[in-house]
Write a protein that holds these residues in place. Sequence first.
Motif, PDB file in Angstrom:
ATOM      1  N   GLY A   1       0.809  -1.351  -0.061  1.00 46.46           N
ATOM      2  CA  GLY A   1      -0.043  -0.032  -0.021  1.00 46.46           C
ATOM      3  C   GLY A   1       0.809   1.336  -0.112  1.00 46.46           C
ATOM      4  O   GLY A   1       0.283   2.496   0.170  1.00 46.46           O
ATOM      5  N   ARG A   2       2.090   1.084  -0.306  1.00 40.80           N
ATOM      6  CA  ARG A   2       3.052   2.395  -0.385  1.00 40.80           C
ATOM      7  C   ARG A   2       3.747   2.396  -1.440  1.00 40.80           C
ATOM      8  O   ARG A   2       4.414   0.925  -1.818  1.00 40.80           O
ATOM      9  N   ALA A   3       4.305   3.448  -2.028  1.00 40.91           N
ATOM     10  CA  ALA A   3       5.200   3.482  -3.208  1.00 40.91           C
ATOM     11  C   ALA A   3       6.214   4.680  -2.942  1.00 40.91           C
ATOM     12  O   ALA A   3       5.638   5.656  -2.422  1.00 40.91           O
ATOM     13  N   ALA A   4       7.409   4.311  -3.196  1.00 45.47           N
ATOM     14  CA  ALA A   4       8.516   5.561  -2.876  1.00 45.47           C
ATOM     15  C   ALA A   4       8.493   6.327  -4.403  1.00 45.47           C
ATOM     16  O   ALA A   4       8.236   5.980  -5.490  1.00 45.47           O
ATOM     17  N   VAL A   5       8.548   7.734  -4.118  1.00 44.26           N
ATOM     18  CA  VAL A   5       8.586   8.532  -5.243  1.00 44.26           C
ATOM     19  C   VAL A   5       9.686   9.615  -4.939  1.00 44.26           C
ATOM     20  O   VAL A   5      10.250   9.813  -3.757  1.00 44.26           O
ATOM     21  N   LYS A   6       9.954  10.179  -6.185  1.00 46.01           N
ATOM     22  CA  LYS A   6      11.180  11.494  -6.036  1.00 46.01           C
ATOM     23  C   LYS A   6      10.441  12.751  -6.433  1.00 46.01           C
ATOM     24  O   LYS A   6       9.901  12.672  -7.349  1.00 46.01           O
ATOM     25  N   LEU A   7      10.908  13.450  -5.828  1.00 40.34           N
ATOM     26  CA  LEU A   7      10.317  14.903  -5.850  1.00 40.34           C
ATOM     27  C   LEU A   7      11.196  15.808  -6.605  1.00 40.34           C
ATOM     28  O   LEU A   7      10.821  16.704  -7.214  1.00 40.34           O
ATOM     29  N   CYS A   8      12.813  15.569  -6.465  1.00 42.24           N
ATOM     30  CA  CYS A   8      13.800  16.350  -7.048  1.00 42.24           C
ATOM     31  C   CYS A   8      14.795  15.690  -6.712  1.00 42.24           C
ATOM     32  O   CYS A   8      14.950  14.878  -5.919  1.00 42.24           O
ATOM     33  N   CYS A   9      15.878  15.579  -7.650  1.00 39.50           N
ATOM     34  CA  CYS A   9      15.886  16.364  -8.906  1.00 39.50           C
ATOM     35  C   CYS A   9      16.369  15.412  -9.884  1.00 39.50           C
ATOM     36  O   CYS A   9      17.544  15.034 -10.051  1.00 39.50           O
ATOM     37  N   GLY A  10      15.449  15.049 -11.018  1.00 37.92           N
ATOM     38  CA  GLY A  10      15.972  14.352 -12.026  1.00 37.92           C
ATOM     39  C   GLY A  10      15.539  12.917 -11.795  1.00 37.92           C
ATOM     40  O   GLY A  10      15.170  12.636 -10.850  1.00 37.92           O
ATOM     41  N   SER A  11      15.736  12.136 -12.918  1.00 36.62           N
ATOM     42  CA  SER A  11      15.267  10.504 -12.803  1.00 36.62           C
ATOM     43  C   SER A  11      16.221   9.829 -12.175  1.00 36.62           C
ATOM     44  O   SER A  11      17.086   9.987 -11.425  1.00 36.62           O
ATOM     45  N   GLY A  12      15.711   8.629 -11.488  1.00 32.98           N
ATOM     46  CA  GLY A  12      16.495   7.649 -10.719  1.00 32.98           C
ATOM     47  C   GLY A  12      16.458   8.032  -9.257  1.00 32.98           C
ATOM     48  O   GLY A  12      16.046   8.666  -8.812  1.00 32.98           O
ATOM     49  N   PHE A  13      16.806   6.683  -8.461  1.00 34.58           N
ATOM     50  CA  PHE A  13      16.600   6.793  -6.785  1.00 34.58           C
ATOM     51  C   PHE A  13      17.895   6.827  -6.411  1.00 34.58           C
ATOM     52  O   PHE A  13      18.148   6.616  -5.197  1.00 34.58           O
ATOM     53  N   GLN A  14      18.920   7.570  -7.217  1.00 32.91           N
ATOM     54  CA  GLN A  14      20.296   7.742  -6.435  1.00 32.91           C
ATOM     55  C   GLN A  14      20.219   8.772  -5.289  1.00 32.91           C
ATOM     56  O   GLN A  14      19.614   9.891  -5.419  1.00 32.91           O
ATOM     57  N   SER A  15      20.744   8.692  -4.191  1.00 31.83           N
ATOM     58  CA  SER A  15      21.009   9.709  -3.308  1.00 31.83           C
ATOM     59  C   SER A  15      21.807  10.640  -3.433  1.00 31.83           C
ATOM     60  O   SER A  15      22.910  10.431  -4.368  1.00 31.83           O
ATOM     61  N   GLY A  16      22.121  11.492  -2.744  1.00 28.17           N
ATOM     62  CA  GLY A  16      23.042  12.738  -2.837  1.00 28.17           C
ATOM     63  C   GLY A  16      22.654  13.902  -3.385  1.00 28.17           C
ATOM     64  O   GLY A  16      21.414  14.053  -3.975  1.00 28.17           O
ATOM     65  N   GLY A  17      23.238  15.121  -3.597  1.00 26.25           N
ATOM     66  CA  GLY A  17      23.064  16.316  -4.100  1.00 26.25           C
ATOM     67  C   GLY A  17      21.508  16.969  -3.388  1.00 26.25           C
ATOM     68  O   GLY A  17      21.263  16.657  -2.263  1.00 26.25           O
ATOM     69  N   ASN A  18      20.896  17.557  -4.364  1.00 27.38           N
ATOM     70  CA  ASN A  18      19.689  17.919  -3.948  1.00 27.38           C
ATOM     71  C   ASN A  18      18.287  17.084  -3.957  1.00 27.38           C
ATOM     72  O   ASN A  18      17.096  17.513  -3.877  1.00 27.38           O
ATOM     73  N   ASN A  19      18.631  15.774  -4.103  1.00 25.28           N
ATOM     74  CA  ASN A  19      17.751  14.784  -4.578  1.00 25.28           C
ATOM     75  C   ASN A  19      16.614  14.880  -3.353  1.00 25.28           C
ATOM     76  O   ASN A  19      17.198  14.700  -2.133  1.00 25.28           O
ATOM     77  N   ARG A  20      15.562  14.576  -3.534  1.00 20.02           N
ATOM     78  CA  ARG A  20      14.623  14.497  -2.338  1.00 20.02           C
ATOM     79  C   ARG A  20      13.341  13.315  -2.684  1.00 20.02           C
ATOM     80  O   ARG A  20      12.788  13.404  -3.823  1.00 20.02           O
ATOM     81  N   PHE A  21      13.054  12.549  -1.608  1.00 21.92           N
ATOM     82  CA  PHE A  21      12.299  11.462  -1.745  1.00 21.92           C
ATOM     83  C   PHE A  21      11.157  11.655  -0.679  1.00 21.92           C
ATOM     84  O   PHE A  21      11.339  12.256   0.470  1.00 21.92           O
ATOM     85  N   GLY A  22      10.187  10.880  -1.011  1.00 25.01           N
ATOM     86  CA  GLY A  22       8.915  10.395  -0.128  1.00 25.01           C
ATOM     87  C   GLY A  22       8.115   9.161  -0.274  1.00 25.01           C
ATOM     88  O   GLY A  22       8.557   8.357  -1.417  1.00 25.01           O
ATOM     89  N   TYR A  23       7.275   8.892   0.255  1.00 19.28           N
ATOM     90  CA  TYR A  23       6.247   7.712  -0.046  1.00 19.28           C
ATOM     91  C   TYR A  23       4.948   8.259   0.176  1.00 19.28           C
ATOM     92  O   TYR A  23       4.528   9.199   0.652  1.00 19.28           O
ATOM     93  N   ILE A  24       4.003   7.726  -1.032  1.00 20.01           N
ATOM     94  CA  ILE A  24       2.596   7.941  -1.019  1.00 20.01           C
ATOM     95  C   ILE A  24       1.768   6.674  -0.940  1.00 20.01           C
ATOM     96  O   ILE A  24       2.496   5.454  -0.851  1.00 20.01           O
ATOM     97  N   ASP A  25       0.767   6.882  -0.502  1.00 17.58           N
ATOM     98  CA  ASP A  25      -0.382   5.819  -0.430  1.00 17.58           C
ATOM     99  C   ASP A  25      -1.243   5.826  -1.804  1.00 17.58           C
ATOM    100  O   ASP A  25      -0.936   6.513  -2.611  1.00 17.58           O
TER     101      ASP A  25
END
Length: 541
Positions: A155-179
């Motif tokens: 019932g949960r999915a990981a999403v990326k809000l910023c910045c660019g494609s892929g799920f690599q960490s670092g830089g300004n990348n920001r992630f979250g989860y949605i229902d």
Amino acid sequence: MVCACGFTNKAGARFCGNCGKALATPKFNESAEVGAVASPPGARATGAISRNAKLPVAAFLVIALIGAPGYWWYTRPPGRYVTDNGGLFPIDENGKVGFMNASGETVIQPQFEEVGGFSEGLSTVRVGSKYGYIDDNGTMVITPQFDAATSFRFGRAAVKLCCGSGFQSGGNNRFGYIDTAGKYIGTPDLLWVSTLGFNGGLTPVQVADRGLGFLDRSGELKHAGKFDTLNIYGFVEGVAPAATGGKWGFIDAAGEWVINPQFESTLGFSDGLAPVTVGGRTGYIDHSGAFAINPQYQTAGWFVDGLAVVTMTDGGIAVIDKSGKVIVAPGTYSNIDGFSEGFAAVRLGDKSGFVDEEGRLVIAADYDYAFAFQNGLARVAALGKIGYINKSGTFVVNPFPGTTLKAERERIANEARLSAEKAERDRQAAEAARVASEAKAADERTQAVLQFPKYIVGTWRWSDTTTEYQSDGTIEGVNNAGLRFVNHWQIDGDTLIVRAISRLGRPVNQTEQRWVIDHIDESTFGLRTERGQLVEAQRVK
């Protein structure tokens, strides 16, 4: 039905697909509230009898005999998550992607740039540069707005809000989860997220100020900053791999060590065993931390349905059972994927096929690539075409209309053979033409040599010199600077040999020059230098 842990289960479920606990007896109208979310494919098999139900005496006697293991079966922690695509399979058409059903019928027209495949009734899709989610009717239920998105799990999915494609960490990348409604779970400002989390209701994350920890399904952070490293899979079978001081162990949901840190690496548990590495060799431990299969492999994967893929110390890839018995001998295949639905894709030479759980090659290695079976079908690639086969190796939708893969491969091989034969004939013809051309040129030179004495006598004008060839072999000449000279000429085969005699009436060393006779007639005289450069003279008289 919604469990106390927050997971939405399928209508009529007796036990929670997330935490494994017994659910309250469902009310008649509760089936309406669960339509938005399907029960996860990794949920435990549910019994037909609730623990609160009254039983006849005979049934009680049976349960008395198997009560402990039966109770464990219904209350055991969640195992490895297995995605269920709901019988919908991605298809490509003219650069767009849609979905077909297991019969090969198109049910969602190809219209998206990219899809992630269905899980729990929803699939990621890319429209332009943003990702959203569609339901199994093809309706966009979560608007494309994310830089990246993953399939739903529990019932949960990981999403990326910023910045660019892929799920690599670092830089300004920001992630979250949605229902499944697209609502954020907690604050979407995580530095790293697991795309394969929420086993056991928790998922590994990294937050800005408190390091690594676990997020529960409500978005609450647990065990923040307690561990140095976490495994992307999180809790499986009630425990999660975690590392401190460079060593890996296993923790429970309370964040307490149940197997102390002592291993160099691990994937986590599956099928009751976990691969762990000690001293550069990998073996398998059980939930007590004891070795069930001693460390002896270069690498080792999860057990699935009692089988695991391992790499021997010599690099050979094999399949073993939970006793360590070899089912597929090392070196039989250059690569073996994990098992799914009783089959594993294998690589034989430059082609892929499938073996069954006894190690038999049951679907021939006819494909350029092959992927795991899911709901009875496997995606394969052959001769630049993508298709799906069933477990008998038959295409559901034939990517080679009017023919077969075997016939198409034979046709292409025959075309390649004919093309190669034509190329060889062309090469031979070109070689024959070259030989003939050289023979003609040689003949012309021979004719020029034969005619040389007939035409050589006389006065010729070169670019910077006028020379008079005399019948006695003497050459008298003068260049543009007025320098007079006397040389001697003679013929050797097709070569004109010229030796210097005097300059300005003074004897000189008899230096020698050689020229290949190219042509000569009444008006023109051609010679070639040692480097093949053509020089020509015109007859003066």
